[in-house]
Design an enzyme around this catalytic site. Structure first.
Site, PDB file in Angstrom:
ATOM      1  N   ASP A 135      -3.817  40.038  47.384  1.00  0.00           N
ATOM      2  CA  ASP A 135      -2.627  39.797  46.563  1.00  0.00           C
ATOM      3  C   ASP A 135      -2.374  40.968  45.618  1.00  0.00           C
ATOM      4  O   ASP A 135      -3.301  41.690  45.247  1.00  0.00           O
ATOM      5  CB  ASP A 135      -2.839  38.492  45.769  1.00  0.00           C
ATOM      6  CG  ASP A 135      -1.539  37.942  45.225  1.00  0.00           C
ATOM      7  OD1 ASP A 135      -0.461  38.434  45.609  1.00  0.00           O
ATOM      8  OD2 ASP A 135      -1.591  37.014  44.393  1.00  0.00           O
ATOM      9  N   HIS A 186       2.580  47.439  50.051  1.00  0.00           N
ATOM     10  CA  HIS A 186       1.997  46.964  51.307  1.00  0.00           C
ATOM     11  C   HIS A 186       1.406  48.131  52.102  1.00  0.00           C
ATOM     12  O   HIS A 186       0.327  48.027  52.682  1.00  0.00           O
ATOM     13  CB  HIS A 186       3.050  46.231  52.147  1.00  0.00           C
ATOM     14  CG  HIS A 186       3.615  45.006  51.476  1.00  0.00           C
ATOM     15  ND1 HIS A 186       2.827  44.089  50.813  1.00  0.00           N
ATOM     16  CD2 HIS A 186       4.892  44.551  51.350  1.00  0.00           C
ATOM     17  CE1 HIS A 186       3.596  43.135  50.314  1.00  0.00           C
ATOM     18  NE2 HIS A 186       4.847  43.400  50.619  1.00  0.00           N
ATOM     19  N   LEU A 225     -18.326  43.319  63.858  1.00  0.00           N
ATOM     20  CA  LEU A 225     -17.531  42.518  62.921  1.00  0.00           C
ATOM     21  C   LEU A 225     -16.386  41.790  63.631  1.00  0.00           C
ATOM     22  O   LEU A 225     -15.666  42.387  64.426  1.00  0.00           O
ATOM     23  CB  LEU A 225     -16.939  43.450  61.845  1.00  0.00           C
ATOM     24  CG  LEU A 225     -15.979  42.808  60.847  1.00  0.00           C
ATOM     25  CD1 LEU A 225     -16.723  41.861  59.916  1.00  0.00           C
ATOM     26  CD2 LEU A 225     -15.245  43.876  60.039  1.00  0.00           C
TER      27      LEU A 225
HETATM   28  C1  FPP Z   1       0.420  39.981  48.864  1.00  0.00           C
HETATM   29  O1  FPP Z   1       0.938  40.796  47.855  1.00  0.00           O
HETATM   30  C2  FPP Z   1       0.329  40.702  50.134  1.00  0.00           C
HETATM   31  C3  FPP Z   1       0.994  40.370  51.274  1.00  0.00           C
HETATM   32  C4  FPP Z   1       1.930  39.230  51.357  1.00  0.00           C
HETATM   33  C5  FPP Z   1       0.865  41.184  52.492  1.00  0.00           C
HETATM   34  C6  FPP Z   1      -0.501  41.755  52.760  1.00  0.00           C
HETATM   35  C7  FPP Z   1      -0.358  42.770  53.799  1.00  0.00           C
HETATM   36  C8  FPP Z   1      -1.008  43.952  53.855  1.00  0.00           C
HETATM   37  C9  FPP Z   1      -2.031  44.367  52.904  1.00  0.00           C
HETATM   38  C10 FPP Z   1      -0.667  44.927  54.921  1.00  0.00           C
HETATM   39  C11 FPP Z   1      -0.790  44.488  56.327  1.00  0.00           C
HETATM   40  C12 FPP Z   1      -2.134  44.057  56.694  1.00  0.00           C
HETATM   41  C13 FPP Z   1      -2.773  44.376  57.845  1.00  0.00           C
HETATM   42  C14 FPP Z   1      -3.985  43.603  58.180  1.00  0.00           C
HETATM   43  C15 FPP Z   1      -2.350  45.432  58.752  1.00  0.00           C
HETATM   44  P1  FPP Z   1       2.312  40.373  47.192  1.00  0.00           P
HETATM   45  O2  FPP Z   1       3.415  41.039  47.930  1.00  0.00           O
HETATM   46  O3  FPP Z   1       2.400  38.893  47.123  1.00  0.00           O
HETATM   47  O4  FPP Z   1       2.173  40.986  45.763  1.00  0.00           O
HETATM   48  P2  FPP Z   1       2.754  40.376  44.394  1.00  0.00           P
HETATM   49  O5  FPP Z   1       2.058  39.064  44.178  1.00  0.00           O
HETATM   50  O6  FPP Z   1       2.359  41.410  43.381  1.00  0.00           O
HETATM   51  O7  FPP Z   1       4.221  40.240  44.561  1.00  0.00           O
END
Ligand code: FPP
Length: 254
Positions: A22, A39, A133
């Site tokens: 997150d 991201h 893994l």
């Molecule tokens: C949460 O942060 C994150 C996500 C919804 C996406 C996670 C995806 C990645 C790290 C990249 C893709 C992953 C792989 C495995 C290739 P948020 O957007 O909710 O952040 P915020 O709470 O600060 O708004």
């Protein structure tokens, strides 16, 4: 600088770590950038953590990459996330394979764009025989929907006369979940200061140790993982027993 890795007791590691990644959006906003930039940076953390878990011989790593609720985000962000997923898997699949990582997906696979299904499907097939893994990506995942799905499967078996209601137990239920092939996580990490589970592995996390850190996901790197592992190793896992019982039986504190 302290060598955190050297302090980690290799004989008392969790077999399965689950992570809610997150804070990508806030990390980007703090830098005056678009959320999608967060991201992209988050993918670097994914690579580091996969690498660290592989090196530590962790058996299973589940990453919450996209929740069923995330479809409600602005279309541009959803599209960017799907594109990032496809590009990352395309770029990393060979390396994952070389490193003996086996890729799995849990969640509503068929709701993903066709190209994402294709890339993920190919990468899962390519890595299917790997023994290192197990990297489990939760995509379009909702734990409540997963539990409902398992309940429906069981109801159908009962209605079809192949299962008696009395024969439904934890083991039978577990086999109907998306995670049937995996042990339950012993450690769940959530970054970015939110102290919630957000519909992630609700059944499987029953006895997991929960670790919350204010660090945003793009800043979460190997040392942050080692800190989480050290914190986990300082805890006493009692599974409903008393501290005295645990110490008397000399049950390893893992
Ligand atoms: C949460 O942060 C994150 C996500 C919804 C996406 C996670 C995806 C990645 C790290 C990249 C893709 C992953 C792989 C495995 C290739 P948020 O957007 O909710 O952040 P915020 O709470 O600060 O708004």
């Amino acid at each position: 600088m302290t060598d955190l890795l050297a302090q980690v007791d290799r004989s008392r590691l969790p077999r399965h770590i689950a992570i809610i990644m997150d804070g990508n959006g806030r990390w980007a906003r703090d830098r005056g950038e678009d959320r999608v930039y967060g991201h992209y940076e988050g993918v670097i953390s994914v690579r580091e953590i996969v690498d660290a878990c592989g090196a530590l011989d962790i058996g299973f790593l589940t990453l919450y990459a996209f929740s069923a609720e995330n479809w409600n985000r602005p279309k541009a962000e959803v599209d960017a996330l799907m594109e990032l997923l496809v590009n990352t898997i395309r770029k990393e699949a060979d390396d994952l394979n070389k490193n003996n990582v086996r890729l799995h997906v849990i969640g509503d696979f068929v709701s993903l764009p066709e190209l994402a299904q294709k890339e993920m499907g190919e990468a899962m097939e390519m890595t299917a025989a790997n023994t290192g893994l197990n990297l489990i990506l939760a995509l379009s995942y909702s734990s409540r929907l997963e539990i409902l799905g398992a309940t429906k499967k069981l109801a159908e078996m009962v209605a079809g006369g192949i299962l008696a209601p009395d024969d439904i137990n934890e083991e039978v239920f577990q086999r109907c979940l998306d995670t049937a092939m995996f042990p339950d996580p012993e450690l769940m990490i959530r970054t970015s200061g939110e102290n919630r589970i957000s519909n992630f592995l609700l059944y499987q996390l029953a006895y997991a140790e929960l670790y919350f850190t204010p660090v945003h996901w793009p800043d979460f790197r190997k040392d942050n993982l080692y800190e989480a592992l050290l914190d986990y190793q300082r805890r006493e896992r009692r599974f409903g027993k008393t501290s005295e019982q645990i110490q008397k039986n000399n049950v390893p504190n893992v």
